[in-house]
Design a protein around this motif. Structure first.
Motif, PDB file in Angstrom:
ATOM      1  N   TYR A   1       0.400   2.861  -3.672  1.00  0.00           N
ATOM      2  CA  TYR A   1      -1.355   4.226  -3.233  1.00  0.00           C
ATOM      3  C   TYR A   1      -0.831   4.537  -1.627  1.00  0.00           C
ATOM      4  CZ  TYR A   1      -2.869  -0.261  -5.177  1.00  0.00           C
ATOM      5  OH  TYR A   1      -3.514  -1.251  -6.035  1.00  0.00           O
ATOM      6  N   PRO A   2       0.186   5.411  -1.647  1.00  0.00           N
ATOM      7  CA  PRO A   2       0.299   6.241  -0.888  1.00  0.00           C
ATOM      8  C   PRO A   2      -0.658   7.187  -0.463  1.00  0.00           C
ATOM      9  CG  PRO A   2       1.563   6.911  -2.969  1.00  0.00           C
ATOM     10  CD  PRO A   2       0.887   6.352  -3.033  1.00  0.00           C
ATOM     11  N   THR A   3      -2.098   7.670  -0.686  1.00  0.00           N
ATOM     12  CA  THR A   3      -1.865   8.423  -0.411  1.00  0.00           C
ATOM     13  C   THR A   3      -3.735   8.149   0.571  1.00  0.00           C
ATOM     14  OG1 THR A   3      -4.367   8.158  -2.258  1.00  0.00           O
ATOM     15  CG2 THR A   3      -2.582  10.026  -1.854  1.00  0.00           C
ATOM     16  N   SER A   4      -3.656   6.662   0.256  1.00  0.00           N
ATOM     17  CA  SER A   4      -4.859   5.627   0.783  1.00  0.00           C
ATOM     18  C   SER A   4      -3.680   5.187   2.310  1.00  0.00           C
ATOM     19  CB  SER A   4      -5.271   4.747   0.541  1.00  0.00           C
ATOM     20  OG  SER A   4      -4.549   3.984  -0.252  1.00  0.00           O
ATOM     21  N   LYS A   5      -5.542   4.830   3.139  1.00  0.00           N
ATOM     22  CA  LYS A   5      -5.046   3.970   4.355  1.00  0.00           C
ATOM     23  C   LYS A   5      -5.269   2.581   4.901  1.00  0.00           C
ATOM     24  CE  LYS A   5      -7.249   8.258   6.844  1.00  0.00           C
ATOM     25  NZ  LYS A   5      -5.998   8.777   6.383  1.00  0.00           N
ATOM     26  N   ALA A   6      -4.114   1.853   5.590  1.00  0.00           N
ATOM     27  CA  ALA A   6      -4.384   0.739   5.845  1.00  0.00           C
ATOM     28  C   ALA A   6      -4.655   0.277   7.389  1.00  0.00           C
ATOM     29  CB  ALA A   6      -2.803   0.524   6.076  1.00  0.00           C
ATOM     30  N   VAL A   7      -5.618  -0.766   7.255  1.00  0.00           N
ATOM     31  CA  VAL A   7      -6.296  -0.905   8.860  1.00  0.00           C
ATOM     32  C   VAL A   7      -5.693  -2.325   8.954  1.00  0.00           C
ATOM     33  CG1 VAL A   7      -8.489  -1.029  10.104  1.00  0.00           C
ATOM     34  CG2 VAL A   7      -8.794   0.977   8.359  1.00  0.00           C
ATOM     35  N   TYR A   8      -5.004  -1.925  10.456  1.00  0.00           N
ATOM     36  CA  TYR A   8      -5.225  -3.444  10.601  1.00  0.00           C
ATOM     37  C   TYR A   8      -5.643  -3.825  11.921  1.00  0.00           C
ATOM     38  CZ  TYR A   8      -1.935  -7.453  13.524  1.00  0.00           C
ATOM     39  OH  TYR A   8      -1.119  -8.123  13.553  1.00  0.00           O
ATOM     40  N   ILE A   9      -6.618  -4.516  11.840  1.00  0.00           N
ATOM     41  CA  ILE A   9      -7.386  -5.290  13.091  1.00  0.00           C
ATOM     42  C   ILE A   9      -6.730  -6.587  13.692  1.00  0.00           C
ATOM     43  CG2 ILE A   9      -9.699  -6.332  13.833  1.00  0.00           C
ATOM     44  CD1 ILE A   9     -11.218  -4.525  11.059  1.00  0.00           C
ATOM     45  N   ALA A  10      -7.047  -6.241  15.468  1.00  0.00           N
ATOM     46  CA  ALA A  10      -6.754  -7.422  16.269  1.00  0.00           C
ATOM     47  C   ALA A  10      -7.508  -7.733  16.884  1.00  0.00           C
ATOM     48  CB  ALA A  10      -5.098  -6.787  16.500  1.00  0.00           C
ATOM     49  N   PRO A  11      -7.513  -8.667  17.384  1.00  0.00           N
ATOM     50  CA  PRO A  11      -8.815  -8.896  18.391  1.00  0.00           C
ATOM     51  C   PRO A  11      -8.645  -8.486  19.861  1.00  0.00           C
ATOM     52  CG  PRO A  11      -7.675 -11.192  17.665  1.00  0.00           C
ATOM     53  CD  PRO A  11      -7.312 -10.002  17.251  1.00  0.00           C
ATOM     54  N   LEU A  12      -7.828  -8.626  20.691  1.00  0.00           N
ATOM     55  CA  LEU A  12      -7.721  -7.409  22.043  1.00  0.00           C
ATOM     56  C   LEU A  12      -6.666  -6.374  22.107  1.00  0.00           C
ATOM     57  CD1 LEU A  12      -6.693 -11.670  23.159  1.00  0.00           C
ATOM     58  CD2 LEU A  12      -8.661 -10.162  23.457  1.00  0.00           C
ATOM     59  N   LYS A  13      -6.901  -5.539  23.233  1.00  0.00           N
ATOM     60  CA  LYS A  13      -6.391  -4.362  23.184  1.00  0.00           C
ATOM     61  C   LYS A  13      -4.253  -4.906  22.918  1.00  0.00           C
ATOM     62  CE  LYS A  13     -10.232  -2.673  25.745  1.00  0.00           C
ATOM     63  NZ  LYS A  13     -10.645  -2.018  26.807  1.00  0.00           N
ATOM     64  N   ALA A  14      -4.636  -5.949  23.829  1.00  0.00           N
ATOM     65  CA  ALA A  14      -3.270  -6.379  24.597  1.00  0.00           C
ATOM     66  C   ALA A  14      -2.299  -6.791  23.002  1.00  0.00           C
ATOM     67  CB  ALA A  14      -3.037  -7.657  25.470  1.00  0.00           C
TER      68      ALA A  14
ATOM     69  N   VAL B   1       0.589  -1.238   0.164  1.00  0.00           N
ATOM     70  CA  VAL B   1      -0.111  -0.141   0.446  1.00  0.00           C
ATOM     71  C   VAL B   1       0.687   1.153   0.057  1.00  0.00           C
ATOM     72  CG1 VAL B   1      -1.929   1.232   1.276  1.00  0.00           C
ATOM     73  CG2 VAL B   1      -1.524  -1.111   1.077  1.00  0.00           C
ATOM     74  N   PHE B   2       1.704   1.392   0.860  1.00  0.00           N
ATOM     75  CA  PHE B   2       2.569   2.574   0.238  1.00  0.00           C
ATOM     76  C   PHE B   2       3.770   2.599  -0.361  1.00  0.00           C
ATOM     77  CE2 PHE B   2       4.247   1.808   5.693  1.00  0.00           C
ATOM     78  CZ  PHE B   2       2.692   2.275   5.931  1.00  0.00           C
ATOM     79  N   ASN B   3       4.022   1.725  -1.347  1.00  0.00           N
ATOM     80  CA  ASN B   3       4.329   1.667  -2.130  1.00  0.00           C
ATOM     81  C   ASN B   3       3.500   1.771  -3.722  1.00  0.00           C
ATOM     82  OD1 ASN B   3       6.567   0.539  -1.459  1.00  0.00           O
ATOM     83  ND2 ASN B   3       6.447  -1.061  -2.042  1.00  0.00           N
TER      84      ASN B   3
END
Length: 1729
Positions: A897-910, A893-895
């Protein structure tokens, strides 16, 4: 008693003032009981603090050799100790105690066998044996009798416990005078110079004259006659001298015979008057008592001055005789030897008539033992009255010399331990205290056998030479152990690996140990017992048990046995009357049939048989259950009840009620009235049939008290071979405490396959009293295997553990079961050349990695992730480097689509935290990309989100954010969604993931911007379904085998028996310790447990095991002094203790800093063992060489029972084993409940399929989509469901979701029904409205509120139903705690008691019946938070955190609901509630108390404070009562504040308080009204409102407005700075009592107080310098004067609220102004449409 006697005085110092072990050898009658009393008092004195005895800190155990003696001692001690409030109970074969009774008792009097059994079960009574502080062994000289080995094993076990747990258990041995007392002292670990006391015969309180008479005679009859003659002469001589006499005989029936013959001789010789009782007043009373006795012989003998005494008499008759004798009414008492042991009743003269005694154990006549003779002689001479006593033995001439030598020389007592070595060794192995030959050899060194083997080696078959070579006899002991070990191994009682010398216990061995069954008996069972035996066969096998070896057949009994056989035996009796095992069988059946016997020896044999048989049959039942033989299990369980109840199985179950008369029962059986028939009949019908009208009711009551249950089973296939069964059990009987007790009725439940005759699952189940009464169902969930071709059915059988005729069967039918599809194969791992990291083609990226090549998994997926945009699902085992895979996708994505965002979802706050800590450094600092965290704890503002390149978040948070994606720009800029641990789809939080993915696909189809989805998970079974749902073609699916771990894993699964959770966990401690010793003695170890309490208990147990090692600190890999410095910084007291031994603990209840300390120590291998709760497996990546999972269940507060961890959690924990950098293999040891062993064996090697759990929460998610406008009709809702993963699985595994078949119509019907149901639920919750056409759907305000605040629809409904126009804060608090969100708050074991205790110290009453409800607990925790009350345990602190986490959302939603109704009072109170919750104070408290460290007793400082002011401006302000006054007084100067409080707070605390005070916002408010007036020139459309208080009568302050027109109230807010904060001001509020950081915010509320009506509400964010807020409102239609009030309230501080009155004079408007309004109205109408 005024003073101690000589002996007691000598031992007093040691007994009463030290903790030394003691052995006291003294003649009978020397007052040993009082010495025991001294040690008891010493023990109690040690637990006496501040005038209170700490009763639950200690137990005292008194072991007496006979039940009769135990009863006497119980009586004696309880009388004496009653004033101290110490409870003494008897614990013997006759007197069972329940667990709670044992807990409430401080002193137990027991027999050696009973105590041995109790301490053998490490499990149930582990707590009991651990708080024993004093063990008193009476009559230790019994060591050389048959029962000696029991004493040896008790003492050895106690001594080893003392050494292993470093606890103090004092041992006191009491015995008669022994020759080799030094040996016994050595055995009891008595210090011979301090604790050993030996008093010989000279110390008898009354000297004894001994006479030996030998009778020589040819024939038997003559001999008996002569004995009677000699006996009579001696009796007469004593009676003439005015003494009382006891004559001891050796059989119960001989007492009457002897008494009769003595009377006869006296009458014949005319001596009878000498024997008559002395007349007098007492005698008359005594006579009356005797006449009331039920015993014929006692009544007949008494007038002549004779009586009898033996154990066969009733208790009250025995007591009567004892009293009569001690009062002198009886001259001659003929008794058996039990009297000498059991009752302390002295006489002047004692005569022993005959020395032959019948022993049931040997089955023949034996010589009276020397100890018995001494004991009986000990009864001669009464200390108060006599100068001396006389003892006479009348024996046959040949035995005379035998008794003479015995009484004068006294042989040393030897050990009998070798005979029962096998049984005792097995008991220790089953207990887990002996695990290898080494330990067994050491264990023998604690026995008396060892002491005697060294003293007298020849007697134990050790040659003199061998003894010289090996003086500690180590070789000999090892030889003994190995021989016995082989024997036990052959009998399958243990597993013995000779190579390593390890023992491990088996089910069979444990059963034998718990039921006290001998090794030979087990051998017999192994030979004779199989899966198909009838009841008759079982009885035949039982009668061959070694326990009955001593029972012999005697000539004189054969005839009686024959009649018993024909009258009472219902089953065949192989062996018949001639063989001993035939006799045993006859006696057992006679016992069950309640037959009467005449011969004395048969009666005693019968009692012996019955007692043992019951135990043996129970043991056989357990063996059959473990072998999984259904028919046998069923038969044996019934037989064991048959023996307990003494009823045959075919008798009417109503015979178990003693209140029904026998003739009624017989009639019931004749009429063949079964329980079921009786249940359906009315009481008068029953009475009629039985020809007894009134009995009907009684019978009816009894019938309904027989326990019965109803079962309903629902099945869900998990795979083609495993079924999950959910069993609901409803109790269907009337509870009666007299019949059922107060706890519960135990049942056995098992699943059997009738065709293969096999049990697939069994468990013990308790139907609890409260569930029986409330008729609520209890749930059991378990898994069973199925095989193809499908069997027709399985049975689930429930059989009561106590009641005959109480059972139920439930059939599981497989007719309509559809098995899920077979799973597609895994992706093979290709043999590729590892890819170098230069393949990234970017130096900056390469620099982020500390390795040079990707691992095989990463190499294989590199191209797809880094060079394409297709969706990817990667299933690979934990530890295979999935995080790097996520980074590859992010770099793309950085390479590209530099203007857009990536979302990383992890199941726990920890997990989010862990990713953030890593990426903040690597991606933000090194690559210069903005990374931002978005969780419940951290919510950044819109600007920073808009700037972010990578958002790391949790599923719930992202769901909440993307719900309103239309008006959130940044959601639409996302080009990639990476979901970590996507296999959690199947857990309870799974639906959120489903919704996110479905919504993402939906959004990208609308915005026509594709969003790439990358799912990461462990190895999956049904990866194909997931891939289809994620739109993944063959190219993006990688699902590797669980075995492609970078570090191979070796798994060991061990099963542990035991129904109860805590004891089962306790029995796992030793195996866990051994696993560490054998698998990972020096590498790091992780132990996962299920609760914080378990982390503590496990750590303490491990420390106890370490204490017995050479080097107890072997797990600590750092300097002890360094460690001490670290320990000084730790807060948790338990952690301080465990860290010193190199054991860390890790759980959510620890302080953040403690957790970090432990993590660092473990990662750097400073401490070797870390015990953690399961959350650690997800949250933090610490691998270890060995992972031990100690128990796979946890206590679920919602359903209040132990449930299994999701399989994903177990895999995750196992995944932590093996450190890629250091280990070439990892080890995992899983300790599970034995009934679950098979299940884990299966699923730990083949992956577990992921099913959807969307159904449970469908309504809430539909509501969110309706509120968001994506669903507007029922058809939309149907389409929406087809996007979900649930839909995919529904088609693949229909039976799991209760769908009958997968035809198109059925599926449609099923889905429509689902949606219909959900929509109706939502409509009832006021969330949506279904249109008149029954198709379209409109969202309502409440639905929007629920969706916006992420609440369940039930909560909003509850608000709507319970909020009123004027709610007080108390009412609001209880509404808050009833929110559906708190249903999951865990109420753990025993917390209902803690809750009721906590409730006593809180201001608002709670419902006393609901202390086990999560809502009540939430209510209490909130109150405690506001009252700042002490919480009972650390769990409650974290629970409070959970409650507060949710509270704000719920309150804000509540505020919206109230505002929507326009209820001013409620809105103001909710605002106050929010302030209270955040500051942790009640509204009625002074707002000054929100300052940190300021408590009620400090308030006077502010009241008294006088400003030091110079000059005329010194205004007379007296006391400071509130925060604004304080802020004003300090004027931003800290020295002013510290001058107020320095007298009571030290500097650091003052600083904290000042820090809070100086951050408080001071806001100036200006108000003006905007609008149009007809008499004003254009451009002047604003009027300012004075904010100073003025007089109502002042006309200038009334503002003229026109009626029924829109105006805007402009509020300008200006922050006053005191100019002492450097840098940019923080927008965070200071909230020391609130767990999350909270942005400062404000509410503007406009209301009309008179009508209690809310006019407008606006939320205002953080005010940095200046902010203008506008509220629009309509003026009333009727002209007149109105007063509006503007409230300016903080959303996080108490006591900073401001309010201003606005005086309005509303007049009729002119035409031009009205025209304006009309136009603007129509415009707004258009805008709305």
């Amino acid at each position: 008693m005024k003073r101690l006697n000589r002996i007691q005085s000598i031992v007093f110092e040691t007994a009463y003032n030290t903790n030394e072990n003691m052995l006291i050898c003294a003649p009978t009658g020397a007052g040993k009981t009082n010495i025991a009393m001294l040690t008891v008092l010493h023990e109690i004195r040690q637990h006496f603090q501040q005038g209170v005895i700490k009763k639950n800190e200690f137990k005292i155990v008194y072991v007496a050799p006979m039940k009769a003696l135990a009863a006497e001692m119980t009586d004696y001690f309880s009388r004496r100790l009653e004033p101290l409030g110490i409870i003494v109970k008897e614990l013997t074969g006759d007197m069972q105690l329940s667990k709670s009774e044992i807990l409430r008792t401080q002193m137990l009097v027991t027999t050696p066998e009973k105590w041995d059994v109790v301490t053998r079960k490490s499990v149930g009574d582990v707590a009991l044996s651990q708080i024993v502080r004093l063990l008193i062994l009476d009559e230790v000289h019994l060591l050389h009798e048959d029962r000696g080995p029991v004493l040896e094993s008790i003492v050895a076990r106690t001594l080893r416990q003392v050494e292993s747990t470093q606890s103090m258990i004092r041992i006191l041995g009491l015995s008669a005078t022994l020759p080799n007392y030094l040996d016994v002292a050595t055995f009891l670990h008595v210090n011979p110079y301090i604790g050993l006391f030996f008093f010989d015969g000279r110390f008898r309180p009354v000297p004894l004259g001994q006479t030996f008479l030998g009778i020589k005679c040819a024939n038997k009859m003559q001999q008996l006659n002569n004995m009677d003659e000699v006996c009579y002469e001696n009796v007469l001589k004593q009676v003439k001298a005015g003494h009382q006499v006891m004559v001891f005989v050796h059989a119960r029936n001989a007492t009457v015979r002897t008494a009769m013959s003595l009377i006869e001789r006296a009458k014949n010789c005319g001596h009878i008057p000498f024997f008559f009782p002395t007349q007098g007043h007492d005698y008359v009373l005594a006579e009356k008592q005797v006449q009331r006795s039920r015993n014929k012989q006692v009544r007949e003998l008494f007038p002549d001055g004779f009586s009898i005494h033996h154990a066969g008499m009733l208790r009250q008759d025995r007591n009567l005789v004892e009293n009569l004798f001690s009062n002198g009414h009886i001259k001659v008492l003929v008794c058996t030897a039990t009297l000498a042991w059991g009752v302390n009743l002295p006489a002047h003269a004692v005569i022993i008539k005959g020395t032959q005694i019948y022993a049931a154990k040997r089955g023949s006549f034996v010589d009276l033992g020397i100890l018995d003779v001494m004991q009986i002689f000990g009864r001669a001479g009464r200390p108060q009255f006599d100068k001396f006593g006389e003892g006479i033995i009348i024996t046959t001439h040949d035995k005379l010399s035998h008794y003479l030598t015995l009484l004068t020389q006294r042989n040393p007592i030897e050990s009998q331990f070798l005979e029962s070595l096998a049984d005792n060794l097995n008991a220790e192995i089953a207990l887990g205290t002996v695990t290898n030959v080494e330990e067994a050899v050491k264990w023998i060194s604690y026995t008396y056998l060892y002491v005697r083997m060294r003293a007298n080696p020849l007697a134990y078959g050790i040659s003199h030479k061998a003894y010289q070579i090996d003086p500690t006899l180590r070789k000999h002991r090892e030889q003994l152990v190995i021989e016995v070990g082989r024997k036990l191994d052959k009998a399958q009682m243990i597993r013995f690996e000779e190579r390593t010398g390890y023992f491990s216990s088996t089910d069979l061995g444990r059963t034998a140990s718990h039921y006290y069954i001998k090794y030979n008996t087990i051998e017999t069972f192994n030979e004779l017992f199989d899966a198909h035996k009838t009841e008759g066969d079982i009885f035949a096998i039982v009668s061959k048990a070694e326990e009955f070896d001593q029972i012999k057949v005697r000539e004189e009994e054969i005839e009686e046995l024959d009649t018993l056989l024909s009258n009472f035996c219902e089953l065949s009796t192989p062996g018949g009357v001639e063989n001993s095992y035939g006799k045993i069988n006859i006696l057992l059946q006679t016992y069950i049939s309640r037959g009467e016997m005449d011969s004395f020896s048969l009666i005693s044999d019968s009692a012996y048989v019955a007692q043992n048989a019951a135990r043996i049959v129970r043991a056989l039942f357990e063996i059959a259950l473990r072998k999984r033989w259904p028919t046998m299990t069923y038969r044996l369980l019934n037989l064991s009840k048959v023996i307990d109840k003494r009823l045959w199985g075919w008798a009417s179950p109503l015979r178990q009620f003693s209140i029904l008369p026998p003739h009624i029962l017989t009639r019931l059986e004749e009429k063949k009235l079964t329980v079921d028939k009786l249940k359906d009949m009315r009481k008068d019908e029953i009475g009629h049939i039985l020809h007894h009208v009134n009995i009907g009711l009684k019978v009816k009551q009894c019938v309904h008290q027989i326990p019965s249950v109803m079962m309903e089973a629902s099945i869900q296939p998990i795979t083609r071979t495993v079924l999950r069964v959910t069993l609901s059990i409803y109790a269907d009987f009337t509870w009666n405490d007299q019949v059922h007790g107060t706890v519960g009725e135990p049942w056995w439940i098992w699943v059997e396959d009738p065709t293969n005759d096999h049990i697939y699952h069994s468990e013990y189940f308790l139907a609890l009293k409260k569930q029986v009464i409330s008729k609520e169902a209890q749930l059991l969930v378990f898994t069973i295997p199925i095989f193809e071709p499908l069997p027709s059915q399985y049975y689930i059988r429930a059989v009561s553990d106590r009641w005959l005729g109480a059972e139920a069967v439930c059939i599981i039918n497989f007719q309509h079961l559809i098995l899920p599809e077979r799973h597609p194969p895994h992706t093979e791992l290709l043999d590729l050349q590892p890819l170098p990291i230069t393949a990234l083609g970017c130096k900056a990226y390469e620099a982020l990695y500390n390795f040079s090549h990707f691992n095989p998994v990463q190499t294989q997926i590199f191209h797809t992730l880094y060079h394409t945009d297709c969706n990817v699902l990667l299933g690979a085992p934990t530890g295979s480097g999935k995080t790097v895979a996520a980074e590859l996708a992010i770099f793309r994505v950085f390479n590209k689509y530099p203007t857009s965002k990536a979302v990383y979802i992890a199941p726990l706050k920890a997990l989010v935290r862990e990713r953030m800590d890593d990426w903040k450094v690597r991606i933000e600092e090194k690559l210069g990309k903005k990374v931002i965290e978005l969780t419940g704890d951290v919510t950044p503002d819109m600007k920073s989100i808009a700037k972010a390149d990578l958002i790391v978040t949790t599923p719930e948070k992202w769901d909440g954010v993307s719900r309103s994606w239309q008006n959130r720009n940044y959601v639409q800029q996302v080009t990639i969604l990476i979901i970590d641990e996507i296999h959690l789809l199947g857990e309870e939080r799974g639906p959120v993931l489903e919704v996110i993915v479905s919504r993402t696909n939906f959004i990208s189809s609308h915005t026509e911007k594709p969003v790439r989805i990358v799912g990461l998970s462990t190895a999956l079974a049904n990866a194909r379904d997931l891939a289809d749902w994620l739109n993944i073609k063959q190219m993006g699916l990688f699902n590797f085998r669980p075995s492609v771990r970078p570090v191979p894993l070796e798994v060991h699964i061990q099963g542990f028996p035991g129904q109860h959770y805590c004891p089962r966990m306790a029995s796992m401690n030793k195996p866990a310790f051994q696993a560490i010793r054998s698998h990972s003695p020096a590498k790091p170890v992780l132990i996962f447990v299920s609760s914080r309490r378990q982390t503590r208990l496990t750590a303490l147990e491990l420390i106890a095991f370490l204490a017995t090692e050479e080097d107890p600190k072997q797990w600590l890999n750092m300097d002890e002094r360094e460690m001490e410095n670290i320990i000084a910084t730790v807060r948790d007291s338990n952690l301080k203790l465990t860290l010193a031994f190199g054991i860390g603990m890790h759980h959510a209840g620890l302080h953040e800093r403690d957790r970090k300390t432990v993590e660092e120590l473990f990662v750097n291998c400073k401490v070797q063992v870390l015990i953690a709760t399961s959350t650690l497996a997800w949250g933090v990546n610490f691998p270890a060489h060995l992972v031990i999972i100690k128990g796979t269940e946890y206590y679920d507060g919602k359903t209040r029972r132990y449930v299994d961890f999701p399989i994903t959690d177990v895999l995750q924990m196992m995944g932590r084993a093996g450190r890629p950098q250091f280990d070439d293999q990892g080890k995992a040891v899983i300790l599970v409940h034995d009934i679950k062993k098979d299940f884990y064996k299966k699923f730990l090697y083949e992956p577990f399929p992921v099913e959807s759990s969307l159904l449970g929460v469908l309504s809430d998610h539909l509501n969110a989509e309706i509120a968001g406008g994506t669903i507007t009709s029922k058809q939309d809702a149907l389409d929406y469901i087809t996007w979900t993963y649930f839909f995919r699985r529904l088609i693949m595994n229909p039976s799991y979701y209760n769908l009958g078949d997968v035809s198109h119509d059925s599926v449609n019907k099923f889905l429509s029904h689902l949606i219909e149901k959900s929509l109706i639920e939502l409509e009832l919750s006021y969330c949506i409205e279904i249109g008149e056409d029954n198709r379209s759907i409109e969202p309502l305000t409440y639905g929007r509120i629920a969706s916006y605040y992420y609440l369940k629809h039930q909560t909003v409904k509850m608000f709507k139903d319970r909020l009123k126009p004027e709610c007080s804060t108390e009412e609001l608090l209880s509404i808050l705690s009833d929110a559906e969100e708190y249903t999951d708050l865990p109420v753990r074991h025993n917390e209902d008691h803690m809750n009721s205790e906590l409730a006593k110290c809180l201001p608002i009453e709670s419902n006393p019946h609901s202390f086990d409800s999560p809502h009540t607990k939430a209510h209490l925790l909130l109150q405690a938070h506001l009252s700042r009350a002490m919480l009972p345990c650390p769990d409650y602190d974290t629970d409070t955190k959970t409650v507060l986490d949710q509270a704000l959302r719920v309150c804000q939603a509540m505020l919206d609901v109230a505002a929507n109704q326009g209820w001013l009072v409620t809105v103001l109170n909710i605002t106050n509630l929010i302030q209270m919750v955040i500051q942790g104070r009640w509204l009625k408290d002074s707002s000054l108390l929100t300052l940190p460290n300021i408590e009620n007793h400090h308030l006077h400082l502010f009241k008294k404070w006088k400003p030091i002011m110079k000059g005329p401006h010194a205004r007379g302000r007296t006391s400071i009562e509130s925060l604004p006054e304080l802020i004003h007084a300090c004027g931003g100067k800290d020295h002013v504040f510290s001058s107020m409080v320095e007298s009571e707070l030290h500097a650091a605390k003052t600083k904290q308080a000042w820090n809070f005070l100086s951050h408080l916002p001071v806001i100036n408010v200006g108000i003006s009204v905007k609008g149009s007036w007809d008499d004003l020139v254009e451009g002047h459309n604003e009027l300012s409102v004075s904010t100073l208080t003025a007089d109502k009568r002042d006309d200038n302050k009334w503002i003229k407005l026109h009626a029924d027109q829109e105006y805007v109230l402009q509020v300008s807010l200006q922050r006053v700075h005191f100019g002492f904060h450097k840098g940019k001001p923080e927008s965070c509020a200071v909230t020391p009592r609130f767990p999350k950081s909270k942005d400062e915010g404000w509410f503007l509320i406009l209301g009309e107080v008179d009508k209690r009506e809310l006019i407008a509400l606006k939320r205002v964010g953080y005010i940095r310098n200046h902010h203008v807020a506008s509220l629009s409102f309509y003026t009333p239609e009727i002209p007149g004067r109105y007063i509006y009030t503007l409230y300016f309230m903080s959303d996080c501080y108490l006591g900073l609220d401001q309010q201003y009155d606005i005086y309005l004079n509303v007049t009729q408007a002119s035409l031009s102004a009205q025209v304006n309004t009309k136009v603007s109205d129509s415009l707004t109408d258009l805008a709305l449409k």
